[in-house]
Design an enzyme around this catalytic site. Structure first.
Site, PDB file in Angstrom:
ATOM      1  N   GLU A 199       0.847  -1.254  -0.011  1.00  0.00           N
ATOM      2  CA  GLU A 199       0.149   0.085  -0.176  1.00  0.00           C
ATOM      3  C   GLU A 199       0.949   1.249  -0.133  1.00  0.00           C
ATOM      4  O   GLU A 199       0.236   2.156   0.647  1.00  0.00           O
ATOM      5  CB  GLU A 199      -0.996   0.124   1.062  1.00  0.00           C
ATOM      6  CG  GLU A 199      -1.991  -1.085   1.075  1.00  0.00           C
ATOM      7  CD  GLU A 199      -1.567  -2.377   1.788  1.00  0.00           C
ATOM      8  OE1 GLU A 199      -0.609  -2.332   2.683  1.00  0.00           O
ATOM      9  OE2 GLU A 199      -2.022  -3.312   1.498  1.00  0.00           O
ATOM     10  N   GLU A 212      -4.169 -11.097  -3.534  1.00  0.00           N
ATOM     11  CA  GLU A 212      -5.214 -11.135  -2.434  1.00  0.00           C
ATOM     12  C   GLU A 212      -6.796 -11.027  -2.835  1.00  0.00           C
ATOM     13  O   GLU A 212      -7.582 -11.383  -2.124  1.00  0.00           O
ATOM     14  CB  GLU A 212      -4.720 -10.398  -1.376  1.00  0.00           C
ATOM     15  CG  GLU A 212      -4.580  -8.767  -1.633  1.00  0.00           C
ATOM     16  CD  GLU A 212      -3.958  -8.088  -0.599  1.00  0.00           C
ATOM     17  OE1 GLU A 212      -3.149  -8.589   0.101  1.00  0.00           O
ATOM     18  OE2 GLU A 212      -4.080  -6.795  -0.533  1.00  0.00           O
TER      19      GLU A 212
HETATM   20  C1  NOJ Z   1      -2.958  -5.875   2.778  1.00  0.00           C
HETATM   21  C2  NOJ Z   1      -1.584  -6.687   2.194  1.00  0.00           C
HETATM   22  O1  NOJ Z   1      -1.636  -6.206   0.903  1.00  0.00           O
HETATM   23  C3  NOJ Z   1      -1.814  -7.729   2.776  1.00  0.00           C
HETATM   24  O2  NOJ Z   1      -0.621  -8.638   2.084  1.00  0.00           O
HETATM   25  C4  NOJ Z   1      -1.470  -8.134   4.057  1.00  0.00           C
HETATM   26  O3  NOJ Z   1      -1.768  -9.469   4.513  1.00  0.00           O
HETATM   27  C5  NOJ Z   1      -2.935  -7.335   4.851  1.00  0.00           C
HETATM   28  N1  NOJ Z   1      -2.785  -6.030   4.201  1.00  0.00           N
HETATM   29  C6  NOJ Z   1      -2.705  -7.213   6.139  1.00  0.00           C
HETATM   30  O4  NOJ Z   1      -1.590  -6.411   6.442  1.00  0.00           O
HETATM   31 CA    CA Z   2      -2.665  -4.697  -0.395  1.00  0.00          CA
END
Ligand code: NOJ
Ligand code: CA
Length: 702
Positions: A483, A507
């Site tokens: 992010e 994800e």
């Molecule tokens: C968003 C991230 O992209 C992901 O990889 C992570 O598991 C979660 N946030 C929790 O930090």
């Molecule tokens: Ca993310």
């Protein structure tokens, strides 16, 4: 009608008066004369530039300059000097797609002065693969503190090109791409069906950089930023009527100001990548070359790596980040929670064993530290402690165990956007990592930023990311940021900054409408131009119904395409993202992930079309083995690939991982046909890619 419009356009935007001020016109040619940049002042002293590529206009006459709180840097300029220089150097990246990179350009230092005596230099660099320019503000009495309210830089396009873009969101880049003509750019749908948790899209025609375009004649151009520092990120306002983009800098918390700087300073590079085809955009080194050389003296500790982790099990809902097993995060997202705290000692040992057995360098552990109870969507300060493990995560024992097995635990620092809190803890957190032998960290910035009012892409945060790169380097720690602002080539200067997410990663396939099959065929032409992405490929169980029959989410690729992504999505940091048990069920398919390297001496783009397909072959760093990845969008495709990249006189064993019979990303994602062949330079292979499919090949020297 269309003809009339474009004629009219040229008439209104071309500063014809430049012709009456010929004295100020300068043309800078690239070393091989592919690119020409022309710059001049019109009769009111406004600077304009134009870029041509292989004899065609790429960027037509476009304005340059700034507005600031107290004065304008827009017109009234006279030309003080126009110095040229040439540069030709070959440098070796610490890691990369190729062993060495040539930085060859001609430069023009266009020095201006306005009526109040303020001096501003515009430095242009012409490369055969495009052009870069940046504004410089030398030390001077006439201009000390500069509060920029607007950047006036424009990019005038010559026709209604096809563009691949994401919306100009101040807070996130985790969006699905849109493909459309410039005239149809509109963010409206991103605030409706495509909305994501943290987003701020207020300008309906704004897009992020890099934005990549294709002209009717097949020329490809990408407008990008390089070496973003101490400035708001460069987004673009699309003037859809006049087919023109104008710089839009992400504001600071004081929304009337974009960036505050003191002379001497310079703005980041604005870059236009140019190529006669899509492959040239993938091969471009322009953004890296516009960045400063490596600032780390001893780089011996910086190592590309493959890793596994306590991660996907949280995303598919089998485990939680928080030990308290509260339902907070899932409740906030409407998702059901199952399972237990993932980062418990026993489970982490299982991953360490798996990593050691199959040759992975690292094990990422998320949810190891206290604070997860309160992390999601609360805009709360002081959520996490980055030196305090949960009691069921026995850090002494796990560090000993990992060391014994020759594996490193990768730390996770989710800030939840509470960045001031993270800054207060950084030194302690990195000392804690050093104490336990951890040399890589994944940081995260989920949620709205604290200091409140700042944006992920604003000046304050852009400086924060660089502070993290510098501070981790000082502590001999490699970093992977999730992010952050999208990268702009900083990995040349800080090669410990191995990768960033900064786009819509794997994800999203676990818990949203996901990433359409074309997504991975767009990323390398846009987001990844600025630096490697931690996409987290390698999902074998692509249907979330396998974890919960009520779930309908799917990964939008075949399994063979998941393998090919290790080659097509370049990164020195690659995760094998699926669960160990899913890999152990398919050891023959898993073999490719075990074999594929993460560092390369050579790269050849064999075919490419933005949004459609990519085929790339790469040679393993310090070895003769080659690896090939070929991916397609939602359409099945066949390719004939000539093995011209292999060295003459050598024999290779090729292991081909192809989409199996009837494979289809949605209807039949699992089949992978594995075959072996002895091959030599010049042999021809037929690749058959399923809809949403791919093909991965390992060529091992016999
Ligand atoms: C968003 C991230 O992209 C992901 O990889 C992570 O598991 C979660 N946030 C929790 O930090
Ligand atoms: Ca993310």
């Amino acid at each position: 009608m269309k003809k009339y419009i474009s004629f009219f356009l040229l008439f209104i935007v071309t500063p014809l008066s430049i012709l009456s001020a010929q004295k100020t016109l300068r043309t800078l040619l690239s070393p091989g004369k592919q690119t020409a940049v022309t710059v001049g002042l019109n009769k009111t002293g406004e600077p304009f530039y134009k870029i041509t590529y292989q004899g065609k206009i790429a960027v037509d006459w476009s304005r340059l300059g700034f507005l600031t709180k107290n004065f304008d840097l827009r017109d009234g300029f006279t030309l003080q000097s126009a110095k040229t220089a040439t540069h030709d150097e070959t440098w070796k990246p610490v890691w990369g797609e190729v062993a060495q990179i040539r930085d060859h350009y001609n430069e023009l230092e266009y020095a201006l002065r306005d009526e109040a005596g303020r001096r501003m230099i515009i430095r242009f660099r012409a490369y055969d693969e495009g052009a870069g320019f940046r504004y410089e503000f030398p030390q001077q009495d006439a201009m000390k503190n500069v509060s920029i309210t607007d950047e006036l830089t424009e990019f005038q396009m010559t026709a209604d090109h096809t563009a691949w873009w994401i919306p100009g969101d101040y807070d996130s880049n985790e969006h699905v791409y849109t493909t459309c003509p410039i005239s149809q750019i509109d963010n409206e749908r991103y605030n409706r069906e495509y909305a994501i948790a943290t987003q701020h899209i207020v300008k309906m025609k704004n897009v992020q950089t890099p934005i990549t375009m294709k002209t009717a004649s097949g020329m490809h151009l990408s407008i990008a930023e390089a070496a973003l520092a101490d400035f708001g990120a460069l987004h673009l306002e699309s003037d859809v009527k006049n087919l023109k983009f104008k710089a839009f800098l992400i504001p600071s918390a004081d929304s009337t100001v974009k960036s505050i700087n003191s002379a001497p300073f310079h703005a980041p590079w604005r870059a236009v990548l140019l190529s006669k085809d899509a492959a040239g955009i993938l091969e471009s080194k322009l953004i890296l070359n516009l960045n400063e050389p490596c600032k780390i003296e001893d780089v011996s500790w910086i190592k590309p790596q493959k890793y596994v982790g306590v991660w996907w099990e949280m995303h598919v809902g089998l485990a939680t980040w928080d030990m308290e097993a509260t339902q907070d995060m899932m409740a906030a997202t409407g998702r059901e929670v199952k399972g237990r705290h993932g980062a418990n000692t026993g489970n982490v040992k299982r991953y360490i064993d798996f990593a050691a057995k199959y040759g992975f360098d690292g094990v990422l552990v998320e949810g190891w530290n206290v604070g997860w109870k309160d992390w999601f969507g609360k805009w709360k300060d002081e959520v996490f402690d980055f030196a305090k493990p949960y009691p069921d995560f026995d850090i002494e024992e796990l560090s000993r165990y990992a060391r014994e097995k020759g594996v490193r635990i990768i730390a996770h620092h989710e800030t939840s956007g509470a960045v001031t809190s993270y800054e207060r803890q950084m030194d302690a957190a990195y000392a804690f990592m050093n104490k336990y032998g951890q040399n890589s960290v994944k940081t995260g910035y989920v949620g709205k930023i604290i200091p409140r009012g700042e944006w992920h892409d604003g000046q304050w945060m852009n400086n924060h990311y660089l502070r993290v790169a510098e501070r981790t380097a000082k502590n001999r720690i490699m970093v992977d940021m999730h992010e952050p602002v999208r990268p702009s080539g900083w990995h040349r200067t800080w090669p410990n900054w191995l990768a960033s997410e900064a786009a819509r990663g794997q994800e999203f396939n676990a818990w949203s409408s996901g990433n359409p099959p074309e997504h991975e065929c767009i990323l390398p032409f846009t987001r990844i131009l600025g630096g490697p992405m931690d996409y987290t490929p390698g999902i074998f169980e692509t249907r979330m119904s396998a974890y919960d029959p009520k779930k309908t989410e799917v990964v939008h690729t075949t399994v063979a395409k998941q393998l090919a992504l290790y080659v097509t999505l370049y990164s020195p940091l690659q995760m094998a993202a699926d669960l160990p048990e899913n890999y152990e069920k398919r050891p023959d398919v898993f073999q490719f992930i075990r074999d594929v390297p993460v560092d390369w001496d050579d790269t050849r783009v064999l075919n490419a079309a933005v949004g459609d397909h990519i085929t790339i072959a790469r040679r393993q760093k310090g070895a003769q083995n080659w690896f090939l990845g070929s991916i397609t969008d939602e359409n099945a495709r066949n390719f004939t690939v000539k093995l011209d990249f292999l060295p003459a006189g050598k024999t290779y064993e090729a292991t081909i991982y192809a989409d199996g019979p009837g494979a289809h990303w949605k209807d039949n994602p699992y089949p992978v046909s594995i075959s072996k062949r002895t091959v030599r330079k010049g042999d021809v292979l037929d690749l058959q890619l399923a809809a949403g499919g791919g093909c991965a090949i390992a060529f091992m020297l016999k």
